[in-house]
Design an enzyme around this catalytic site. Structure first.
Site, PDB file in Angstrom:
ATOM      1  N   SER A 131      25.194  46.884  58.595  1.00  0.00           N
ATOM      2  CA  SER A 131      23.843  47.164  59.083  1.00  0.00           C
ATOM      3  C   SER A 131      23.623  48.602  59.542  1.00  0.00           C
ATOM      4  O   SER A 131      22.503  48.946  59.925  1.00  0.00           O
ATOM      5  CB  SER A 131      23.493  46.207  60.221  1.00  0.00           C
ATOM      6  OG  SER A 131      23.201  44.929  59.708  1.00  0.00           O
ATOM      7  N   LYS A 165      20.717  50.396  57.985  1.00  0.00           N
ATOM      8  CA  LYS A 165      19.351  50.325  58.528  1.00  0.00           C
ATOM      9  C   LYS A 165      18.934  51.644  59.177  1.00  0.00           C
ATOM     10  O   LYS A 165      17.738  51.924  59.304  1.00  0.00           O
ATOM     11  CB  LYS A 165      19.249  49.177  59.528  1.00  0.00           C
ATOM     12  CG  LYS A 165      19.387  47.780  58.932  1.00  0.00           C
ATOM     13  CD  LYS A 165      19.198  46.716  59.989  1.00  0.00           C
ATOM     14  CE  LYS A 165      19.211  45.303  59.419  1.00  0.00           C
ATOM     15  NZ  LYS A 165      20.553  44.804  59.141  1.00  0.00           N
ATOM     16  N   SER A 176      18.564  43.973  64.530  1.00  0.00           N
ATOM     17  CA  SER A 176      19.244  44.115  63.241  1.00  0.00           C
ATOM     18  C   SER A 176      18.720  43.091  62.230  1.00  0.00           C
ATOM     19  O   SER A 176      19.467  42.336  61.619  1.00  0.00           O
ATOM     20  CB  SER A 176      20.758  43.962  63.400  1.00  0.00           C
ATOM     21  OG  SER A 176      21.426  44.520  62.278  1.00  0.00           O
ATOM     22  N   THR A 208      24.607  48.863  65.442  1.00  0.00           N
ATOM     23  CA  THR A 208      25.838  48.159  65.091  1.00  0.00           C
ATOM     24  C   THR A 208      25.761  47.675  63.650  1.00  0.00           C
ATOM     25  O   THR A 208      24.701  47.690  63.022  1.00  0.00           O
ATOM     26  CB  THR A 208      26.030  46.947  66.013  1.00  0.00           C
ATOM     27  OG1 THR A 208      24.875  46.104  65.891  1.00  0.00           O
ATOM     28  CG2 THR A 208      26.202  47.381  67.457  1.00  0.00           C
ATOM     29  N   GLY A 209      26.881  47.201  63.148  1.00  0.00           N
ATOM     30  CA  GLY A 209      26.920  46.600  61.817  1.00  0.00           C
ATOM     31  C   GLY A 209      28.220  45.849  61.646  1.00  0.00           C
ATOM     32  O   GLY A 209      29.284  46.370  61.993  1.00  0.00           O
ATOM     33  N   SER A 210      28.142  44.625  61.135  1.00  0.00           N
ATOM     34  CA  SER A 210      29.387  43.880  60.933  1.00  0.00           C
ATOM     35  C   SER A 210      29.256  42.866  59.819  1.00  0.00           C
ATOM     36  O   SER A 210      28.220  42.216  59.661  1.00  0.00           O
ATOM     37  CB  SER A 210      29.812  43.169  62.222  1.00  0.00           C
ATOM     38  OG  SER A 210      28.878  42.178  62.583  1.00  0.00           O
ATOM     39  N   ASN A 269      17.478  41.777  58.909  1.00  0.00           N
ATOM     40  CA  ASN A 269      17.607  42.108  57.486  1.00  0.00           C
ATOM     41  C   ASN A 269      16.276  42.019  56.751  1.00  0.00           C
ATOM     42  O   ASN A 269      15.970  42.851  55.896  1.00  0.00           O
ATOM     43  CB  ASN A 269      18.616  41.173  56.812  1.00  0.00           C
ATOM     44  CG  ASN A 269      20.035  41.431  57.268  1.00  0.00           C
ATOM     45  OD1 ASN A 269      20.329  42.429  57.926  1.00  0.00           O
ATOM     46  ND2 ASN A 269      20.929  40.533  56.917  1.00  0.00           N
ATOM     47  N   ASP A 322      25.620  32.637  51.034  1.00  0.00           N
ATOM     48  CA  ASP A 322      24.831  32.980  52.223  1.00  0.00           C
ATOM     49  C   ASP A 322      23.388  32.495  52.117  1.00  0.00           C
ATOM     50  O   ASP A 322      22.595  32.695  53.046  1.00  0.00           O
ATOM     51  CB  ASP A 322      24.798  34.500  52.422  1.00  0.00           C
ATOM     52  CG  ASP A 322      26.078  35.045  53.031  1.00  0.00           C
ATOM     53  OD1 ASP A 322      26.844  34.253  53.614  1.00  0.00           O
ATOM     54  OD2 ASP A 322      26.331  36.259  52.916  1.00  0.00           O
TER      55      ASP A 322
END
Length: 965
Positions: free
Chosen positions: A553, A556, A806, A913-915, A808, A656
């Site tokens: 993320s 973004k 965050s 953040t991003g994970s 999407n 997903d």
């Protein structure tokens, strides 16, 4: 001597014997002597240094290991223990385990059962059952032969059904995190224990006999199981432009585009759903072709054979022959079927997980106890992570096994065959190097054996990730392969030696953090830069800052920066309302009602799905009622033409699709493309789980198969959506002591979702639709009359929500909006082009891959330096305060609310953040204790035993930097 002493001695001897066997099975490895690396290391490292000077290759990073099997010494190691996505080099693990556990002579069987009696005149009064055991090589000709056996036995007619047993494997058809846009193609075929023709149909399109004549289409094997819609047109010339689509969850193939009159035939292996039923269709045709009659009411359906003696058994080719095609042609289907076979035979479960567990047993004997991840057999999943050292250990282990010849025969030979047929031609490596290749976007690998000039046999592995242009990765592999074939007769390297690693102001503080044993398997791209300094003094720390990594993320940051700089903080999204005529004064509206969307991500219903103010479906319905409209005599037409029709980002994972973070996209969408299912246990055990659907709509169907169970029992409750449909299933058990929760579930065809909700809202307001009125998706005609326009909150509010949470869906809608506004094309590709141009305008470079707007796809490849450039560029933009304020604040809000709470970074770090699995990132702005303003970008990719380590390491880095003076 007493019995206890004897027992202890026996045990000691047994343990020593077992240890000797283990040491014999797993080769001893000497550490590389860096003093004797010589010309080989110099050549490779100069080549790697030169790659970092080219914009097209600066981002790639490689793990390279060379081991001399003759001298049992390492000749070269570079990033040897780091983990890489291996692509098809994963097939080495699967193949070796297959040879080890099953043996080269293993054959798959397919059994035929007769359930019933055969009358004297050759009529089977009962069912004919075909049972599969995972044979990946079964062909229509094999089924023909089995039908022939029936005919020769005198069977002339089947009066029952054709039953199919695929229970030897589970019903998971695709590998973990395989990408939905790969699904139509043969390399991503679905899996079943009963399969034929690799579970694909081969389509061949030949140009028509004249321009505008329809092309000729052939399907092999001939089947009615897959419907092919041919919209192709023959045109002048020899070029073809053909697009193939297979809608998710459907056995339907759509061909569009053109084929040149003088073009070569177009051929493609196309996959299908539920392969066992495809086998049944082909099997039925083979029976009929043999003259075996079928009951007109005969069904082709599935069963599970509980007992009985097979009437006939078909055996495949031996495994030793099958792996030749598996490895030389890099056949994914063969590899996946072999992995599930390993699971079924060794662990009693034909699953990916059980197969991987069986592989792990062999890896342990090879000295590879841990430190890698395998989730499929072919390497198609980007969850797979291995190191070059592990592959070389495996290759060395094989040399001590009886099946080493079979493995080597299966590997492509440089300049001769398989996937190496056209590589290293005319070099010392040609005919001397045998290796498994592997490639997909951003990934390239080559591992195997080479005979050096001195006759020594070398095992090597070259794993490369972060590839911007694939040519550079192949060239590196071919260069190393040729060097190894010429070893040790290598000329000295000319020119200056590679530069030593540069040190920075923060090196002494941060470098030790990356030397922890837990970090050995990961690649870290890090850049810390001061906004208050200039020139070289501004760079406080760098570590592989140019490596192209998967950002999750953190992408973004680019999407929102481009949106604010290109559209402006006050940009609003509109939703328009039209009629075929002005609003009627008598309340009866003749003609259609039109709703046109322009990508508003915040359109919502007034319930728990609402996340902030904006336009709601209820607001639109209320406005229509306020105009005095009582009846609409036409259709409700939804216009989503502002964006393209691509519902999911390229590279998003098929598994997903039931989750909120993987929403469907369209220019006219509501509730972030989802419905909400609230659930809780029933009043007593045994009753169905209680649920509530929001909004209350007919658009989604919920099938509740979930049960409430006693407190303390295992919670197996799950919410899954049938692929390609709006059917949501509640399954499993929910204990009575569960507090209840909710899930948001994506739905298909977002414009129709909007239309259904609007129609339901209007009807609840007393506005009727005439009988026969339909929901249609179509552009608003030019003759339509505009009634009203509804505007969203300004972009600054949209971006704030997007980055803090965050989201999407918001990010993807922004990306397509950028494409629509700036390029006249509402697509992710057009939006990404706008973003890259914005990055260049901020002083950055566009040598990175951006495929979606949220970072959900693993096709994205970007460096810490690229992200830092955007952060620095935005610090000079008028919208900077909005941009910075949109980012989560450490210890305060958003996705950083619970991080860095009692550190120097609390309140002073504003960062995104991003994970994802194997990926973690953190980038933003940090003000140090002394008041210096910094940019920090951290991206981690790779394998760690506990992924909490990624976050812990990021927090240590940031808290350390925050105290820097």
């Amino acid at each position: 001597m007493n019995q206890l002493v004897v027992f202890r001695r026996v045990c000691t001897c047994f343990l020593l014997f077992a240890l000797v066997l283990q040491l014999a099975a797993s080769p001893a490895f000497a550490r590389e002597d860096t003093a004797t690396r010589g010309a080989l290391a110099d050549h490779i490292e100069k080549y790697l240094t030169d790659l970092k000077r080219d914009e097209n290759s600066v981002g790639l990073y490689a793990g390279i290991v060379v081991y001399d099997l003759t001298d049992k010494t390492y000749l070269y190691r570079h990033n040897a223990e780091r983990n890489y996505i291996p692509a098809s080099n994963m097939k080495l693990f699967t193949t070796v385990a297959g040879l080890d556990k099953l043996g080269p002579d293993y054959q798959w069987k397919t059994e035929l059962f007769l359930q019933g009696k055969v009358s004297a005149d050759g009529v089977l009064q009962g069912d004919l059952v075909l049972k599969g055991y995972g044979d990946p090589t079964l062909t229509p000709a094999d089924l023909q032969q089995m039908a022939s056996v029936l005919k020769q036995a005198g069977i002339k007619r089947i009066n029952g059904h054709l039953l199919l047993d695929e229970s030897y494997f589970d019903d998971t058809r695709l590998g973990v995190s395989w990408m939905w846009d790969d699904e139509p193609y043969g390399y991503s075929a679905q899996l079943s224990a009963l399969s034929v023709h690799k579970n694909v149909t081969t389509l061949t399109v030949t140009p028509g006999k004249a321009v505008n004549a329809p092309p000729t289409l052939a399907v092999e094997p001939a089947t009615t199981y897959v419907k092919v819609i041919n919209k192709l047109q023959t045109v002048e010339g020899s070029e073809s432009n053909i697009t193939l689509e297979r809608p998710r969850g459907k056995n339907e193939v759509v061909l569009t585009g053109t084929i040149g009159l003088a073009a070569k035939p177009y051929e493609e292996d196309v996959t299908l759903e539920d392969p066992a039923l495809f086998v049944g269709d082909v099997w039925k045709e083979q029976l009929l072709a043999q003259g075996i009659g079928l009951n007109p009411g005969a069904a082709v359906k599935k069963t599970v054979v509980q007992s009985g003696v097979p009437f006939s058994t078909h055996l495949s080719k031996p495994l030793g022959e099958v792996i030749v095609e598996l490895n030389k042609e890099s056949d994914n289907f063969y590899a996946e079927m072999l992995l599930k076979t390993l699971g079924a035979t060794q662990k009693g479960a034909g699953t990916f997980a059980a197969g991987s567990e069986a592989v792990a047993d062999v890896m342990k004997r090879a000295g590879i106890d841990s430190g890698y991840r395998q989730v499929d057999g072919s390497g198609l999943s980007r969850f797979d992570l291995v190191s070059a050292e592990q592959i070389v250990r495996l290759l060395a282990f094989v040399q001590q096994q009886s099946y080493s010849v079979e493995l080597e025969k299966s590997l492509p030979v440089a300049g001769v065959d398989g996937t190496l047929k056209t590589r290293m031609l005319g070099t010392a490596a040609a005919k001397n190097l045998i290796a498994k290749t592997g490639s997909m976007g951003g990934v390239n690998s080559l591992s195997g054996y080479v005979t050096a000039q001195n006759g020594h046999k070398l095992a090597f592995s070259i794993l490369i990730n972060g590839i911007y242009k694939s040519k550079y990765a192949r060239d590196l592999q071919d260069f190393v392969g040729t060097l190894l074939a010429s070893y040790p007769q290598l000329a000295a390297v000319q020119g200056d030696p590679p530069e030593a690693n540069k040190t920075y102001a923060l090196s002494a503080l941060l470098d030790p953090l990356f030397e922890q044993p837990q970090a050995v398997g990961m690649t870290a791209g890090v850049l810390v830069k001061s906004l208050d300094k200039t020139g070289d003094a501004a760079i406080l720390y760098e570590k592989e800052a140019d490596a192209l990594l998967t950002p999750a993320s953190n992408l973004k940051l680019l999407t929102t920066a481009a949106a604010l700089s290109q559209l402006g903080e006050d940009y609003t999204f509109k939703t328009e309302l039209y009629g075929d005529a002005p609003v009627a004064k008598n309340g009866v509206q003749r003609g259609n009602l039109y709703v046109k969307g322009y990508g508003d991500p915040s359109l919502h219903t007034e319930n728990a799905l609402k996340v902030h103010e904006g336009v709601s479906i209820e607001k639109i319905a209320a406005w229509i009622k306020e105009q005095g409209v009582k009846e609409i005599q036409g259709n409700l037409v939804l216009d989503e033409s502002y964006f393209d029709a691509q519902r999911l980002g390229l590279g998003w994972a098929w598994d997903d699709e039931s989750y909120y973070y993987n929403p469907t996209l369209g220019a006219l969408s509501v509730n972030r493309g989802t419905v909400m299912v609230e659930y809780e246990p029933a009043a007593k055990a045994g009753d169905a789980v209680s649920f509530n659907l929001l909004p209350k709509t007919s658009y989604a169907e919920v099938i509740n198969e979930a049960k409430t169970v006693e407190p303390g029992q295992e919670n197996t409750f799950a919410i899954v959506r049938d692929r390609g449909t709006n059917t949501i299933r509640l399954t499993g058990n929910l204990p009575l002591d569960h507090p209840g929760d909710y899930e948001r579930v994506p739905v298909e065809e977002p414009a129709k979702y909007v239309g259904t909700l609007l129609k339901e809202a209007l009807e609840s307001e007393g506005v009727r639709f005439a009988p026969g009125s339909e929901l249609l998706v179509s552009p608003v005609p030019h003759t339509a009359v505009k009634w009203n326009e509804f505007a969203s909150q300004p972009l600054k509010e949209i971006v704030s929500y997007l980055n803090k949470k965050s989201d999407n869906f918001y990010a993807e809608m922004l990306l397509k909006t950028l494409g629509a506004v700036k390029k006249g094309e509402g697509s992710a590709a057009a939006g990404a082009q706008v973003v890259q141009e914005a990055v260049q305008a901020m002083g950055g470079k566009a040598n990175f891959d951006m495929v979606d707007g949220s970072g959900l796809t693993r096709y994205n490849l970007i460096s810490a330096r690229h992200i830092a450039t955007v952060l620095e560029g935005m610090a000079k933009q008028p919208a900077f305060s909005t941009y910075e304020a949109s980012l989560p604040v450490a210890g305060v809000d958003g996705t950083l609310k619970n991080r860095l709470v009692e550190t120097a970074a609390a309140h002073s770090l504003h960062a995104k953040t991003g994970s994802m699995t194997g990926v973690n990132s953190l980038s933003g702005y940090l003000t140090t204790k002394s008041g210096e303003r910094l940019i920090v970008s951290i991206i981690f990719n790779g394998f760690v035993e506990d992924e909490d380590f990624f976050v812990e390491l990021q927090d240590r880095i940031v808290s350390t930097v925050a105290t820097y003076e």
